[in-house]
Design a protein around this motif. Structure first.
Motif, mmCIF file in Angstrom:
data_model
loop_
_atom_site.group_PDB
_atom_site.id
_atom_site.type_symbol
_atom_site.label_atom_id
_atom_site.label_comp_id
_atom_site.label_asym_id
_atom_site.label_seq_id
_atom_site.Cartn_x
_atom_site.Cartn_y
_atom_site.Cartn_z
ATOM 1 N N UNK A 155 18.938 36.950 72.705
ATOM 2 C CA UNK A 155 18.998 38.291 72.111
ATOM 3 C C UNK A 155 17.837 39.171 72.574
ATOM 4 N N UNK A 156 16.858 38.592 73.243
ATOM 5 C CA UNK A 156 15.616 39.327 73.503
ATOM 6 C C UNK A 156 15.830 40.462 74.503
ATOM 7 N N UNK A 157 15.037 41.541 74.362
ATOM 8 C CA UNK A 157 15.109 42.634 75.354
ATOM 9 C C UNK A 157 14.770 42.124 76.747
ATOM 10 N N UNK A 158 13.954 41.054 76.805
ATOM 11 C CA UNK A 158 13.571 40.514 78.117
ATOM 12 C C UNK A 158 14.789 39.938 78.841
ATOM 13 N N UNK A 159 15.800 39.469 78.076
ATOM 14 C CA UNK A 159 17.001 38.963 78.762
ATOM 15 C C UNK A 159 17.798 40.127 79.361
ATOM 16 N N UNK A 160 17.755 41.305 78.713
ATOM 17 C CA UNK A 160 18.401 42.488 79.311
ATOM 18 C C UNK A 160 17.700 42.820 80.630
ATOM 19 N N UNK A 161 16.356 42.754 80.581
ATOM 20 C CA UNK A 161 15.569 43.087 81.781
ATOM 21 C C UNK A 161 15.893 42.095 82.904
ATOM 22 N N UNK A 162 16.021 40.814 82.534
ATOM 23 C CA UNK A 162 16.340 39.774 83.538
ATOM 24 C C UNK A 162 17.673 40.108 84.245
#
Ligand code: HAM
Length: 445
Positions: A155-162
């Motif tokens: 769910x993390x925003x970092x996964x969107x960035x990835x």
């Protein structure tokens, strides 16, 4: 609702002998001949290589799925489900659809294979044909090819960035430098409920409702957010005054979006905020994004995706966040063709075997087999032509070497090996079992 385009029943074909072929490929589909196919294979290798470097594993799923998968997953109010699906009825009376996109299938497989119980996060990618009954034009086809990536469980925003970084890296690795990232957050259901209310009030004003087109009026009834998918110039002009989702994001949505933006800035990935970009699919929550190019005209989106935290639940699974994207290969290759990146050339043939006379032709199969067994590419003439025509063919194939096998050579037990780029001629033993690769490489390789 889906258009029934046929029934999947086998009928005995009626064969008309000698009648001229009057069968054509369907509009919006393409034949890829070897030079073009080679470009595709090269691109697919780049895509697979980068996906693997980012830790994504390949998933292959059926081209044909139950219609319900897309009606529910892609969303009943989308143009895809309303008017673009290739749907047919099979012998058992089941409604099936040629996949218009990959995300619902990945989620189906995730649930069906019980992946969630094996590890918390899955990173999957796919590559293959998709089908949409759209009006064909440059960059828009009825059978087109996507590569896509889905990360399910984070769910993390970092996964969107990835995911955005993955899309950005693949596009760059494919030679697409002229792309721009468009970014938006369409928020959580709470934000969308608040937005929906105000949007509906705007759209239902008589002077707005009367001016928007028929599709948009339908969208007012089914899912008002979808009006932002409209490409009609008059609608786009009117919608410039419509309330946009950014004014309704909850504190959590804003925090998530700020971290996505921060992550992109840290990576040096530039973006434009676009509060009207809602993407044409119903399952998105929070981050949505598209990479666009100015090299292609109207069909300028080469990659699109976003977060879809509710789709797994839509299919009856546990609450499972997810994010992904898909990209159109035809559009990317067209854009790369428009840019100044050097086109990939077909690899040169290593050895063209010129068999002259019946004795030689009796030997060529064994010669080719030996050369190919040594890891070389090798070809010959199958038309019984003379030396001149065969050398012309060797040139057409950009062969590095021509191996000349005639009656004289067989009698002498030595074959002539000619360097096609004018580098001279040498002799090699006629017995293929005495050959090694070194005899053939290094010469203009
Ligand atoms: P989409 O925006 O419908 O998203 O399609 C993704 C990309 O596929 C487009 O940006 C475009 O490059 C290409 N494409 C779509 N339709 C056509 C067409 N008719 N002809 C040629 N190319 C086309 C999806 O499909 C989502 N499943 C993306 C996604 C994955 N979202 C989350 N995960």
């Amino acid at each position: 609702m889906p258009v029934a385009v046929g029934r999947l029943w086998c009928m005995a074909p009626t064969i008309m002998m000698n009648s001229p072929l009057d069968i054509h490929r369907l509009q919006g589909t393409a034949d890829l001949l070897p030079a073009e196919s080679f470009r595709w294979t090269q691109a697919e290798q780049v895509i697979r290589g980068t996906m693997l470097r980012f830790g994504f594993g390949e998933i292959r799923f059926p081209v044909l799925e139950p219609t319900e998968l897309f009606a529910r997953g892609t969303g009943a109010s989308t143009d895809i489900v309303q008017k673009e699906m290739y749907t047919l009825t099979d012998r058992g009376g089941r409604s099936l659809t040629l996949r218009p996109e990959g995300t619902p299938s990945v989620v189906r497989a995730y649930l069906e294979e019980n992946l969630g119980s094996q590890r918390p996060v899955w990173k999957l990618f796919y590559l293959g044909p998709m089908f949409r009954a759209e009006r064909p034009q440059k960059g828009r086809y009825r059978q087109f090819h996507q590569f896509g990536a889905e990360m399910i469980g984070a769910a993390s925003p970092e996964s969107d960035v990835e995911l955005i970084a993955l899309g950005h890296t693949i596009l760059r690795d494919l030679g697409m430098n002229a792309v721009r990232l468009h970014l938006n957050s369409i928020g959580s259901p709470d934000a969308r409920r608040a937005h929906n209310e105000k949007l509906l009030a705007f759209l239902e004003q008589p002077d707005v409702f009367q001016k928007i087109d028929e599709d948009c009026r339908r969208r007012v009834q089914t899912n008002p957010l979808r009006v932002f998918d409209c490409k009609n110039e008059e609608c786009v002009r009117i919608l410039r005054h419509a309330p946009t989702i950014d004014q309704f994001l909850t504190a959590e949505d804003q925090e998530h979006f700020a971290r996505v933006r921060h992550g992109l800035e840290t990576l040096g990935i530039a973006y434009d905020l676009d509060p009207r970009m809602v993407r044409g699919l119903d399952y998105y929550t929070r981050t949505t994004f598209e990479f666009k190019t100015n090299l292609l005209g109207a069909q300028d989106t080469v990659c699109g995706g976003g977060r879809y935290d509710l789709l797994v639940e839509t299919f009856g699974g546990p609450a499972t966040p997810a994010v992904g994207f898909a990209s159109g290969i035809e559009r990317i290759l067209a854009a790369v063709g428009e840019s100044d990146v050097a086109p990939v050339a077909l690899p040169r043939l290593d050895v063209f075997v010129c068999g002259l006379g019946d004795n030689a032709r009796g030997l060529t199969a064994a010669i080719l087999s030996r050369l190919r067994g040594l890891g070389l590419s090798a070809d010959t003439d199958f038309l019984g032509r003379g030396l001149k025509a065969q050398m012309k063919e060797a040139n057409r194939l950009a062969a590095r070497l021509a191996l000349i096998v005639g009656d004289d050579e067989i009698a002498r037990g030595r074959f002539a090996l000619r360097q096609m780029d004018g580098g001279g001629q040498s002799e090699i033993p006629a017995d293929p079992s005495q050959w090694d690769k070194g005899l053939f490489v290094g010469v203009n390789a």
